[in-house]
Write a protein that holds these residues in place. Structure first.
Motif, PDB file in Angstrom:
ATOM      1  N   TYR A 225      10.520   4.413 -38.106  1.00  0.00           N
ATOM      2  CA  TYR A 225       9.079   4.791 -38.570  1.00  0.00           C
ATOM      3  C   TYR A 225       8.838   6.096 -38.942  1.00  0.00           C
ATOM      4  N   LEU A 226       9.610   7.166 -38.428  1.00  0.00           N
ATOM      5  CA  LEU A 226      10.002   8.559 -39.044  1.00  0.00           C
ATOM      6  C   LEU A 226      10.425   8.469 -40.514  1.00  0.00           C
ATOM      7  N   GLU A 227      11.451   7.632 -40.874  1.00  0.00           N
ATOM      8  CA  GLU A 227      12.439   7.599 -41.833  1.00  0.00           C
ATOM      9  C   GLU A 227      11.260   6.922 -43.187  1.00  0.00           C
ATOM     10  N   PHE A 228      10.546   5.948 -42.674  1.00  0.00           N
ATOM     11  CA  PHE A 228       9.495   5.642 -43.737  1.00  0.00           C
ATOM     12  C   PHE A 228       8.418   6.702 -43.935  1.00  0.00           C
ATOM     13  N   GLU A 229       8.043   7.422 -42.905  1.00  0.00           N
ATOM     14  CA  GLU A 229       7.132   8.618 -43.389  1.00  0.00           C
ATOM     15  C   GLU A 229       7.653   9.529 -44.296  1.00  0.00           C
ATOM     16  N   GLU A 230       9.061  10.047 -43.882  1.00  0.00           N
ATOM     17  CA  GLU A 230       9.871  10.909 -45.021  1.00  0.00           C
ATOM     18  C   GLU A 230       9.713  10.507 -46.282  1.00  0.00           C
TER      19      GLU A 230
END
Length: 608
Positions: free
Chosen positions: A152-157
């Motif tokens: 999830y964090l990688e997607f937003e990054e």
């Protein structure tokens, strides 16, 4: 299960038909299903868009049936989605993923794979973000949820959405999980560059500002003098950030404490996924203790989430389904959740051979004024377990509560007349019928008539005779009626000894009830009878006159005594030449009388 039409080569078809036949022979065999699925995947060198329609349809059907039987196998949902993607594209694969996450809602792996698939196949960030949020609600509390949160964090990054990244971390730092510390370090680092308004709720920030301002002006050294000056906005912000950082450290300490408390149980979970093989007792004990802990913590959502995790690993254990339903029943306003638990357990997971969960489900529906549903549950159990005594008794009691004694007796009569019930089940039901007449209607004589009129049918039933004897033993008496009741009790006991076909060890056990009666309620001659019965059931075989008579072909004690003398003290058997020529085993009656299994006619003992 209907027949399947396979594509592929003749050799592939032959293998698939063979494996499919093995599945039909035992639909509960996981190994047979797994072999069939693997063989279907290999048809035509691996399915793709150009494979034959027959092969595609057959493989889909096999996957559908397999995952309907074992819906908690997250890895196979992933494989099925990949297969559909190669055959029919994104939409078909997405439908499989949706079915998968509906079947195993709390699978971190499946939600992570689904979200990654969505990222790779969709160009709408809002749609992808919505899916991640669904996943976060489903698996975000898992102790091992870090792969999901990382994705999830990688997607937003990738979108350079720093506000979203910080908001995600702000949620994660409160969750006790395996890798809580690295999330907090990143959160703390990002907090240094975030506006104050992003760091804490407005009321908390206002309180911090008020506390700082109430401390008064600061003292500044100017040359040789100290001058008091009001705090500037930069100084206030600096002090607020220090306090906010300390506040965040308190969050970290709380999360660390909660993680440590759960680590005791998490470290003992050796199989966090579903499998058909049994768990060892150590694993079951750990789940019980973990549930005890989480319930005591008092957080409804964490306790519910742990139950759902437990029931992936322990899906076949009715103990945990019943525990979950009882815990949920104790929560106010959760009747639909309780019904959902019972339905999942009854329809998908707990084998019908262990119907306890279904019986409790019927009680719940009766409580909910859905009597027709409760009756249907009982009928469904009896379709698969005809003659199941506990279910029939439970059904009869429901009918008594809802429709009166007559309705309950009709249940017993219909089951006793049914060809599906074996003789032992019928014997138990007759005893329950009599018991109901006695306890509910209060008619001792009607109950006695039921026992007396049916005893010749159930000479082999221990349950029938124990209930009959207990019925007579429990009738209230007085000094004037004790003798009459004694005659009745003695008659039942004599019928057990002389007419029933119960083995000697069973008669010995039942005799102890009668012997206690003689001592506690017998007359002045009871001691003599007590010792006589004791001789018969506890003495050496030579003095057991009734047993010796039962063993003889002509039911005479003298016949067995004669054989004892001829066979050096062993009763032996009376040889019937005509019966032997017919192929009958001359030892059968002897073994049956002793409560043992007779040898087969050929005299050979089979080995497993």
């Amino acid at each position: 299960m209907a027949d399947l039409s396979f594509g592929g080569s003749d050799e592939e078809n032959a293998e698939l038909k063979k494996l499919y036949a093995e599945v039909l022979e035992d639909t509960d065999s996981f190994d047979s299903w797994e072999k069939l699925v693997r063989a279907a995947e290999r048809v035509e060198g691996g399915l793709n868009r150009n494979s034959s329609p027959q092969s595609i349809a057959a493989t889909r059907d096999i996957y559908d049936r397999f995952l309907a039987k074992f819906p908690l196998l997250f890895g196979y949902w992933k494989k099925y989605a990949d297969l559909e993607f190669s055959i029919a594209g994104t939409e078909a694969a997405e439908m499989v993923y949706e079915r998968g996450v509906a079947s195993i809602t709390n699978s971190v792996d499946l939600w992570t794979n689904y979200c990654v698939f969505k990222v790779e196949t969709s160009h709408d960030p809002d749609v992808i973000r919505e899916l991640y949020e669904r996943g976060a609600r489903s698996v975000g509390l898992d102790f091992l949820a870090h792969p999901f949160w990382d994705q999830y964090l990688e997607f937003e990054e990738r979108l350079e959405a720093s506000d979203k990244i910080f908001a995600i971390l702000d949620r994660v730092v409160h969750i006790p999980m395996h890798q809580y510390a690295r999330y907090f370090e990143r959160y703390r680092q990002l907090a240094q560059s975030r506006p104050l308004s992003d760091l804490l709720p407005p009321d908390t920030l206002a309180q911090f500002r008020a506390d700082i301002q109430s401390e008064g002006p600061t003292t500044v050294q100017a040359g040789g003098q100290q001058i008091k000056a009001d705090k500037g906005e930069l100084e206030i912000e600096r002090e607020m950030r220090t306090r906010i950082d300390n506040f965040h450290l308190e969050i970290f300490n709380r999360t660390q404490t909660e993680t440590t408390k759960r680590w005791t149980y998490e470290s003992e979970i050796k199989r966090p996924y579903f499998h058909v093989t049994e768990l060892d007792e150590t694993q079951l004990v750990n789940w019980r203790k973990y549930l005890d802990f989480e319930e005591a913590e008092g957080d409804y959502y964490r306790a519910q989430f742990l139950y759902e995790r437990c029931l992936v690993t322990c899906a076949f254990y009715d103990e945990f389904w019943l525990r979950y339903a009882r815990w949920m029943f104790a929560q106010p306003g959760k009747d639909e959740e309780v019904r959902n638990i019972y339905q999942r357990a009854s329809m998908l997971y707990v084998p019908i051979a262990r119907p306890a969960v279904r019986l409790w489900y019927a009680y719940f529906e009766e409580m909910s004024d859905r009597v027709d549903v409760a009756q249907d549950i009982y009928k469904a159990i009896l379709v698969n377990l005809p003659g199941h005594i506990e279910t029939i008794i439970s059904w009869a009691n429901l009918q008594r509560r809802q429709g009166g004694l007559g309705a309950a007796i009709e249940v017993y009569k219909s089951q006793i007349d049914s060809t599906e019930c074996d003789i032992y089940a019928k014997a138990a039901l007759v005893a329950e019928w009599a018991r109901m007449l006695w306890k509910i209607k209060g008619s001792v004589e009607e109950a006695r008539q039921v026992f007396q009129k049916n005893q010749h049918w159930y000479l082999d039933s221990k349950r029938f005779w124990i209930n009959y004897l207990q019925f007579e033993l429990e009738q209230p008496t007085s000094a004037e009626t004790e003798q009459t009741q004694y005659v009745r009790i003695k008659q039942v006991y004599e019928d057990i000894r002389r007419k029933s076909h119960l083995p000697p060890l069973t008669i010995k056990d039942i005799s102890h009830y009668y012997m206690i009666y003689l001592l506690e309620r017998g007359t002045k001659d009871a001691a003599k009878e007590y010792l006589t019965v004791d001789q018969e059931v506890n003495g050496p075989f030579y003095v057991q006159s009734i047993n010796k008579a039962r063993l003889a072909e002509d039911n005479r004690e003298a016949t067995t005594n004669r054989r004892l003398a001829m066979e050096n003290g062993h009763p032996g058997v009376e040889i019937n030449e005509a019966a032997i020529r017919k192929g009958e085993n001359p030892y059968t009656k002897y073994y049956q009388q002793q409560g043992e299994q007779p040898l087969p006619v050929n005299g050979q003992v089979g080995f497993p």
